[in-house]
Design an enzyme around this catalytic site. Sequence first.
Site, PDB file in Angstrom:
ATOM      1  CB  THR A 166      -0.973  -0.007   1.188  1.00 51.65           C
ATOM      2  OG1 THR A 166      -0.248  -0.193   2.410  1.00 51.65           O
ATOM      3  CG2 THR A 166      -2.000  -1.110   1.048  1.00 51.65           C
ATOM      4  CE  LYS A 192       0.599  -3.315   3.407  1.00 56.74           C
ATOM      5  NZ  LYS A 192       0.046  -2.253   4.329  1.00 56.74           N
ATOM      6  CB  THR A 203       2.689  -5.875  13.392  1.00 54.09           C
ATOM      7  OG1 THR A 203       3.798  -6.606  12.955  1.00 54.09           O
ATOM      8  CG2 THR A 203       2.688  -5.754  14.874  1.00 54.09           C
ATOM      9  CD  GLU A 291       2.310   5.347   6.397  1.00 49.38           C
ATOM     10  OE1 GLU A 291       1.519   4.779   5.622  1.00 49.38           O
ATOM     11  OE2 GLU A 291       1.940   5.909   7.435  1.00 49.38           O
ATOM     12  CG  ASN A 414      -0.451   8.373   7.520  1.00 49.31           C
ATOM     13  OD1 ASN A 414      -1.109   7.362   7.322  1.00 49.31           O
ATOM     14  ND2 ASN A 414       0.846   8.334   7.812  1.00 49.31           N
ATOM     15  CB  SER A 419      -6.792  12.859  -1.482  1.00 49.46           C
ATOM     16  OG  SER A 419      -5.438  12.930  -1.082  1.00 49.46           O
TER      17      SER A 419
END
Length: 419
Positions: A166, A192, A203, A291, A414, A419
């Site tokens: 993702t 992932k 997790t 991230e 995030n 969007s």
Amino acid sequence: MAQQGAVQGAHQVSPLAPADFPDLPPIAGVTLAAAETGIRYKNRPDVLLAVMEPGTAVAGCFTRSKSRSAPVDWCAVSLAGGTARAVVVNAGNANAFTGKAGVATVTAVAKAAAKQLGCKPHEIFQSSTGVIGEPLAPGFITDALPQLVAAAKPDQWAMAARAIMTTDTFPKAATAKVKLGVKTVTINGIAKGSGMIAPDMATMLVFLFTDAAIPAKALQKLLSKAVDKSFNCITVDGDTSTSDTVLLFATGHAGNAIKGLKAGGGELKAFARALNGLCMDLAHQVAKDGEGAEKFIEIAITGAENDKAAHRIAMSIANSPLVKTAVAGEDANWGRVVMAIGKAGEKAVRDKLRIRIGGITVAKNGMRDPAYKEAEIMPHMKGRHIVIEADVGVARGKARVWTCDLTHRYIDINGSYRS
């Protein structure tokens, strides 16, 4: 080995990513295929099918979230059967918090895959990852199943790892070989995970495959221990996913059959070590792909009341936004480590506390070390791998966990996720 791509979607590859994708050999009894279905992403595979030969044993660990997804519920029930024929994974939609529609999708996918493979629906395991709360129409997956079954091959590991991503910036995989009896067996794993990572059982999503012949009961014990030492010792942001799953499949095609195999038996010690190491490798890759991550952080606690207390203290440090942003800013602000230890709720003797960063003592006996010079620690803070050690002066409990720093890119990623 294939080089990792420079960019995944709009996200630049983590500077902590491995240079290459490892060479994963075929696993006897396993074939894989991926397809682009358009669930959410364009111009990339987003559905993975892994097919296992009849008689494959299965073990699993799942999220403890009270709002877990429909695929997790399905897998938890299916695990009781002890055997698996396939796992179907989609990216882009978590099929979580989708009510009866989510259950209907999981059921439809299981029945369609079972019809294709000639097995029972509960031998089809499933995982979904992506946006929470959006219904997932089963047709995206069921319509692709015939082509996936027809295209499945034993050498599609790189494509499989990419299909389940993702916000990941690189595909994650690891492999190991180990002797079991007189036979050499192989373990392959793909994972992932990049955000919504906290250790509350499995997790993220992890799929492990071996050609070893190990009974489901012993396989489960081996996996649970490996998960506790690896995936339950990482965190990115302290948020536990609705979809966290680790599945381990053992096809038995290596021909190592040994009667009476038990998880604690001597015959499986080497296999257990190899499995633990492979899971640790994948867990570290997830933390390194946090991230917006720029730095990999290792936290070691000693002197706690027991190992569980040490783990909670370590995670208090690892999940502290103040600690993580200080590391991002290359600021050796050890006072924030003191704070995180104090808030953990576990026993700690303030006036015996000792803290080291990068091997340099910054505080001891409850105060700043008089010999500490901040200039000495700056080269370590500018590096990619930051090590924080603390002894809390109570007993002999110890733990080690891993996380990443917290940068502004975490907000960027995030803030625009849907969007």
